[in-house]
Design a protein around this motif. Structure first.
Motif, mmCIF file in Angstrom:
data_model
loop_
_atom_site.group_PDB
_atom_site.id
_atom_site.type_symbol
_atom_site.label_atom_id
_atom_site.label_comp_id
_atom_site.label_asym_id
_atom_site.label_seq_id
_atom_site.Cartn_x
_atom_site.Cartn_y
_atom_site.Cartn_z
ATOM 1 N N LYS A 93 0.821 -1.203 0.000
ATOM 2 C CA LYS A 93 0.000 0.000 0.000
ATOM 3 C C LYS A 93 0.863 1.265 0.000
ATOM 4 C CE LYS A 93 -4.030 -2.117 2.197
ATOM 5 N NZ LYS A 93 -4.891 -2.148 3.391
ATOM 6 N N SER A 94 1.935 1.247 0.772
ATOM 7 C CA SER A 94 2.810 2.415 0.829
ATOM 8 C C SER A 94 3.519 2.636 -0.500
ATOM 9 C CB SER A 94 3.831 2.243 1.957
ATOM 10 O OG SER A 94 3.189 2.059 3.200
ATOM 11 N N LEU A 95 4.000 1.555 -1.102
ATOM 12 C CA LEU A 95 4.646 1.674 -2.399
ATOM 13 C C LEU A 95 3.677 2.170 -3.459
ATOM 14 C CD1 LEU A 95 7.119 1.201 -4.210
ATOM 15 C CD2 LEU A 95 6.342 -1.168 -4.507
ATOM 16 N N ALA A 96 2.430 1.702 -3.393
ATOM 17 C CA ALA A 96 1.429 2.131 -4.369
ATOM 18 C C ALA A 96 1.098 3.613 -4.196
ATOM 19 C CB ALA A 96 0.164 1.284 -4.227
ATOM 20 N N ASP A 97 0.962 4.069 -2.948
ATOM 21 C CA ASP A 97 0.651 5.480 -2.702
ATOM 22 C C ASP A 97 1.746 6.387 -3.262
ATOM 23 O OD1 ASP A 97 -1.751 5.024 -1.444
ATOM 24 O OD2 ASP A 97 -0.885 4.915 0.564
ATOM 25 N N VAL A 98 2.980 6.090 -2.906
ATOM 26 C CA VAL A 98 4.095 6.929 -3.340
ATOM 27 C C VAL A 98 4.334 6.769 -4.840
ATOM 28 C CG1 VAL A 98 6.554 7.404 -3.036
ATOM 29 C CG2 VAL A 98 5.134 6.853 -1.054
ATOM 30 N N GLY A 99 4.189 5.548 -5.343
ATOM 31 C CA GLY A 99 4.430 5.304 -6.763
ATOM 32 C C GLY A 99 3.457 6.053 -7.654
ATOM 33 N N MET A 100 2.181 6.109 -7.256
ATOM 34 C CA MET A 100 1.189 6.840 -8.057
ATOM 35 C C MET A 100 1.548 8.324 -8.150
ATOM 36 S SD MET A 100 -2.612 5.332 -7.218
ATOM 37 C CE MET A 100 -2.427 5.371 -5.441
ATOM 38 N N VAL A 101 1.981 8.892 -7.029
ATOM 39 C CA VAL A 101 2.298 10.323 -7.008
ATOM 40 C C VAL A 101 3.606 10.600 -7.732
ATOM 41 C CG1 VAL A 101 2.800 12.288 -5.518
ATOM 42 C CG2 VAL A 101 1.016 10.671 -4.865
ATOM 43 N N HIS A 102 4.647 9.873 -7.350
ATOM 44 C CA HIS A 102 5.975 10.144 -7.908
ATOM 45 C C HIS A 102 6.049 9.789 -9.395
ATOM 46 C CE1 HIS A 102 10.264 10.948 -7.450
ATOM 47 N NE2 HIS A 102 10.487 9.927 -8.233
ATOM 48 N N GLY A 103 5.255 8.828 -9.826
ATOM 49 C CA GLY A 103 5.301 8.421 -11.224
ATOM 50 C C GLY A 103 4.348 9.175 -12.132
ATOM 51 N N THR A 104 3.426 9.953 -11.548
ATOM 52 C CA THR A 104 2.431 10.654 -12.360
ATOM 53 C C THR A 104 2.640 12.165 -12.378
ATOM 54 O OG1 THR A 104 0.811 8.923 -11.826
ATOM 55 C CG2 THR A 104 -0.044 10.980 -12.740
ATOM 56 N N VAL A 105 2.955 12.750 -11.231
ATOM 57 C CA VAL A 105 3.068 14.213 -11.141
ATOM 58 C C VAL A 105 4.098 14.789 -12.115
ATOM 59 C CG1 VAL A 105 3.738 16.123 -9.620
ATOM 60 C CG2 VAL A 105 2.186 14.345 -8.789
ATOM 61 N N PRO A 106 5.313 14.209 -12.242
ATOM 62 C CA PRO A 106 6.266 14.800 -13.205
ATOM 63 C C PRO A 106 5.748 14.806 -14.637
ATOM 64 C CG PRO A 106 7.406 13.331 -11.688
ATOM 65 C CD PRO A 106 5.948 13.130 -11.459
ATOM 66 N N PHE A 107 5.072 13.741 -15.056
ATOM 67 C CA PHE A 107 4.545 13.697 -16.420
ATOM 68 C C PHE A 107 3.410 14.698 -16.605
ATOM 69 C CE2 PHE A 107 6.591 9.524 -16.226
ATOM 70 C CZ PHE A 107 7.300 9.551 -17.425
ATOM 71 N N LEU A 108 2.574 14.863 -15.574
ATOM 72 C CA LEU A 108 1.530 15.883 -15.659
ATOM 73 C C LEU A 108 2.137 17.279 -15.731
ATOM 74 C CD1 LEU A 108 -1.209 14.630 -13.157
ATOM 75 C CD2 LEU A 108 -1.282 14.625 -15.658
ATOM 76 N N TRP A 109 3.218 17.496 -14.980
ATOM 77 C CA TRP A 109 3.904 18.785 -15.018
ATOM 78 C C TRP A 109 4.410 19.075 -16.426
ATOM 79 C CZ3 TRP A 109 4.564 22.360 -11.093
ATOM 80 C CH2 TRP A 109 5.466 23.396 -11.361
ATOM 81 N N LEU A 110 5.046 18.068 -17.043
ATOM 82 C CA LEU A 110 5.552 18.246 -18.405
ATOM 83 C C LEU A 110 4.410 18.477 -19.389
ATOM 84 C CD1 LEU A 110 8.286 15.447 -18.470
ATOM 85 C CD2 LEU A 110 8.677 17.912 -18.452
ATOM 86 N N THR A 111 3.311 17.765 -19.199
ATOM 87 C CA THR A 111 2.168 17.899 -20.105
ATOM 88 C C THR A 111 1.520 19.279 -20.010
ATOM 89 O OG1 THR A 111 1.723 15.531 -19.903
ATOM 90 C CG2 THR A 111 -0.048 16.889 -20.752
ATOM 91 N N MET A 112 1.497 19.836 -18.811
ATOM 92 C CA MET A 112 0.859 21.132 -18.601
ATOM 93 C C MET A 112 1.846 22.293 -18.710
ATOM 94 S SD MET A 112 -2.291 20.368 -18.200
ATOM 95 C CE MET A 112 -2.924 21.947 -17.656
ATOM 96 N N MET A 113 3.080 22.021 -19.108
ATOM 97 C CA MET A 113 4.074 23.081 -19.229
ATOM 98 C C MET A 113 3.711 23.996 -20.407
ATOM 99 S SD MET A 113 8.198 22.546 -19.363
ATOM 100 C CE MET A 113 8.116 21.511 -17.901
ATOM 101 N N PRO A 114 3.607 25.304 -20.180
ATOM 102 C CA PRO A 114 3.186 26.207 -21.274
ATOM 103 C C PRO A 114 4.212 26.271 -22.397
ATOM 104 C CG PRO A 114 2.988 27.265 -19.116
ATOM 105 C CD PRO A 114 3.780 26.012 -18.916
ATOM 106 N N GLY A 115 3.733 26.443 -23.620
ATOM 107 C CA GLY A 115 4.601 26.654 -24.752
ATOM 108 C C GLY A 115 4.988 28.117 -24.900
ATOM 109 N N ALA A 116 5.747 28.428 -25.946
ATOM 110 C CA ALA A 116 6.242 29.796 -26.136
ATOM 111 C C ALA A 116 5.117 30.782 -26.394
ATOM 112 C CB ALA A 116 7.243 29.824 -27.294
#
Length: 228
Positions: A93-116
């Protein structure tokens, strides 16, 4: 019987060693491939400057890798706390909690990064399936597959509600539609594409299938406990 067991043990141990060696080689190869762009962002990130670190692909990847020890420490702390409280499967459960956050937030950040042209360029939508795959390239396709891969991998292990392939498909598609809608509404100079939704959803489903052995076991155990 003992002889057969002793004969089957070495092959299992050998397979484990081979898989571990392949994982180490794969990680080493990935680090070798990205070493130069990551090291280019390291001085900027170490200086604490936003521009060039958190608003670039290399900077976000570098900070994600640098945060891995902290993520492992959080997993350990959560697991110990849950174990002391008598929670079942505390490490999973602990690995799943941290894995969902750590593995998803960076990709969402990149996806929502504004263009020029964010805020000035009109919002764009592409509703023709498979048309944008040609222009994405291998890196774009792999990146889209990974956006919700961690969510698809860990969510059914952590929660019983999404522990089925159709529900993971619906979860991945729903999250992807929300992201594409946000890109359109916020005018981030990105194309809101149906192909992004398809790839994000496919990545979540493929990751869920990869972890199916563990979340099916967890779901079966939970159902047995409730029946008892």
């Amino acid at each position: 019987m003992n002889a057969n067991a002793s004969l089957s043990a070495p092959p299992r141990r050998t397979r484990g060693i081979v898989f571990l060696a392949l994982a180490v080689l794969g990680l080493a190869g990935a680090l070798f491939a990205v070493r130069r762009p990551l090291m280019m962002s390291a001085p900027v990130c170490m200086a604490g400057r936003w521009h060039g670190c958190f608003d670039t692909f290399n900077g976000v990847v570098l900070m994600t890798l640098a945060a891995l020890p902290l993520a492992a420490l959080v997993v350990w702390a959560l697991a110990r706390r849950r174990h002391a409280a008598g929670v079942t499967s505390p490490w999973r459960k602990s690995l799943a909690d941290v894995g969902m956050v750590h593995g998803t937030v960076p990709f969402l950040w990149l996806t929502m990064m504004p263009g020029a042209g964010a805020g000035t360029v009109p919002a764009r939508v592409s509703l023709v399936p498979l048309r944008d795959l040609v222009t994405m390239g291998p890196l774009g396709i792999v990146g889209n597959l990974l956006v919700f891969a961690a969510l698809g991998f860990f969510a059914p292990m952590r929660f019983s509600a999404p522990a089925s392939v159709p529900r993971i498909l619906a979860l991945g598609a729903g999250c992807s539609v929300l992201v594409e809608t946000a890109q359109y509404v916020l005018r981030l100079d990105r194309v809101s594409s149906v192909d992004d939704v398809l790839l994000n959803t496919a990545g979540a489903v493929l990751a869920a299938l990869a972890s199916r052995r563990w979340w099916r076991t967890s779901s079966h155990t939970s159902a047995t406990c409730r029946a008892a």
